[in-house]
Design a protein around this motif. Structure first.
Motif, PDB file in Angstrom:
ATOM      1  N   ASP A 118       3.560  36.881 -10.784  1.00 32.49           N
ATOM      2  CA  ASP A 118       2.543  36.016 -10.010  1.00 32.49           C
ATOM      3  C   ASP A 118       2.122  36.550  -8.591  1.00 32.49           C
ATOM      4  N   TYR A 119       3.140  37.375  -8.034  1.00 28.49           N
ATOM      5  CA  TYR A 119       2.666  37.903  -6.762  1.00 28.49           C
ATOM      6  C   TYR A 119       1.944  39.145  -6.972  1.00 28.49           C
TER       7      TYR A 119
ATOM      8  N   ASN B 265      13.617  35.023 -13.100  1.00 27.48           N
ATOM      9  CA  ASN B 265      13.118  34.655 -12.043  1.00 27.48           C
ATOM     10  C   ASN B 265      12.323  35.625 -11.200  1.00 27.48           C
ATOM     11  N   TRP B 266      13.133  36.761 -11.262  1.00 24.64           N
ATOM     12  CA  TRP B 266      12.566  37.891 -10.542  1.00 24.64           C
ATOM     13  C   TRP B 266      11.212  38.314 -11.173  1.00 24.64           C
TER      14      TRP B 266
ATOM     15  N   ARG C  45       1.959  34.271 -18.522  1.00 21.79           N
ATOM     16  CA  ARG C  45       3.071  34.483 -17.757  1.00 21.79           C
ATOM     17  C   ARG C  45       4.348  34.137 -18.038  1.00 21.79           C
ATOM     18  N   ASP C  46       4.262  32.647 -18.658  1.00 23.04           N
ATOM     19  CA  ASP C  46       5.289  32.059 -19.123  1.00 23.04           C
ATOM     20  C   ASP C  46       5.970  32.512 -20.603  1.00 23.04           C
TER      21      ASP C  46
ATOM     22  N   GLU D 147      -5.576  43.158 -16.185  1.00 19.38           N
ATOM     23  CA  GLU D 147      -5.195  42.879 -15.119  1.00 19.38           C
ATOM     24  C   GLU D 147      -3.726  43.220 -14.537  1.00 19.38           C
ATOM     25  N   LEU D 148      -2.854  43.189 -15.631  1.00 20.72           N
ATOM     26  CA  LEU D 148      -1.599  43.763 -15.611  1.00 20.72           C
ATOM     27  C   LEU D 148      -1.501  45.339 -15.423  1.00 20.72           C
TER      28      LEU D 148
END
Length: 355
Positions: free
Chosen positions: A42-43, A35-36, A17-18, A84-85
């Motif tokens: 994560d959501y 940030n969005w 993710r990072d 998973e993405l």
């Protein structure tokens, strides 16, 4: 054991993710956009069972006959999170199109007041992340083109399945004349089986060095895998459809809604194929309806046509058919060849499951 597998797989998510967020930052995009994107990832990506992603790792270990090294695990985890993405992309998109309210016990992403239809673009970003990760982690690998080919092929098939589903079973326009067992099979195969069953194993096969043909045998490994995993995916979805109708809340963790949601499920299609004219009229008048008593009337028809007996026959036939397909693979194989155990493991997880 399952918890340890899941925990290790989850531990690989944060750096992935990072990486994706840092790519946006390196393009000097605004901080609120970065940030969005982080919140979107994560959501929507974590929170599910993660079975598709972990299947890449499990299959790779079975094919190699040993545990993966740390480096091998890192690559397998990237491929697993790519799936998973893709799953997250499908769910976010589906929820918008189906007007769903809840996903994985939390409000659907598009239902959040600050998100709404921005979710359409967010879904696209979830899918686009896959090509970025493949390019970054497999740039020096001869398999990059093959991995891209797999994901593109499966993505297009999934989109085709979604289209057939959307134009067949609209919640706003109920028309059971569009339903059939063959149409249901097409939806299931293209919308679910390719990415949920074939893709994890195909990626593990490529990662462990299995080529498309073996000069020493007449077996074409990827074709064999496809011939087994597509029926497995179909069996899995029919099982889900059955459990939505017959499973209790204690067994499946939810109240089934396929009938009131006008889903093109195996149950209604089987009932339609068996119904007499009077029963067909009841299904036409009540399936997909939300008024009191309509769901009960549909279930009564299901009982009258013997849907439970039909499902028992389907499950036995599916198990025998898939077992026969698995037995085509030689029982004893070397490293770098297809193994029965990959498919037996999948079948054992599914057969007679409660979900």
């Amino acid at each position: 054991m399952l918890l340890k597998r899941r925990d290790r797989f989850l531990s690989a998510w944060e750096p992935i993710r990072d990486e994706l967020v840092q790519h946006m930052e390196q393009q000097q995009l605004p901080k609120d956009a970065c940030n969005w994107y982080r919140n979107n990832l994560d959501y929507n990506v974590i929170g599910g069972k993660l079975n598709r992603g972990m299947s890449v790792i499990d299959s790779a270990e079975i094919l190699l006959g040993r545990s993966l090294t740390n480096a091998e695990y890192g690559k397998a985890a990237v491929l697993g999170w790519c799936i998973e993405l893709f799953q997250a992309f499908c769910l976010v998109s589906d929820d918008v199109m189906d007007k769903c309210h809840v996903r994985r016990t939390q409000p659907c992403w598009y239902r959040l007041p600050h998100v709404r239809l921005i979710a359409v673009n967010d879904a696209c970003m979830l899918r686009s992340a896959i090509s970025h990760l493949l390019k970054k982690h497999f740039r020096r690998d001869t398999m990059l083109m093959c991995l891209n080919s797999f994901t593109t092929y499966v993505s297009f098939n999934t989109d085709m399945g979604q289209l057939v589903d959307l134009i067949t079973a609209s919640e706003d326009t109920i028309n059971l004349s569009k339903f059939s067992l063959e149409r249901h099979r097409k939806i299931v195969v293209y919308k679910t089986a390719y990415y949920s069953f074939y893709l994890p194993v195909a990626l593990a096969m490529r990662l462990t060095g299995i080529l498309d043909s073996d000069p020493g045998t007449a077996i074409r490994p990827y074709q064999v895998a496809l011939s087994i995993l597509i029926p497995l995916g179909e069996y899995f979805q029919v099982q889900d459809d059955w459990l939505d109708y017959a499973g209790t809340v204690e067994e499946i963790g939810k109240v089934g809604t396929d009938i009131i949601d006008n889903k093109c499920s195996w149950c209604v299609n089987t009932a339609l194929s068996l119904a007499n004219p009077e029963q067909r009229a009841i299904l036409d008048a009540n399936y997909g309806g939300k008024r009191r008593g309509q769901e009960w009337r549909v279930k009564k028809v299901f009982e009258e046509v013997g849907i439970a007996e039909e499902y028992a026959k389907y499950e036995d036939n599916a198990f025998r058919r898939i077992t026969g397909l698995i037995e085509i693979i030689p029982e004893v194989t070397k490293v770098g060849e297809l193994k029965r155990e990959v498919f037996v493991t999948f079948l054992q997880k599914i057969h007679k499951r409660l979900m």
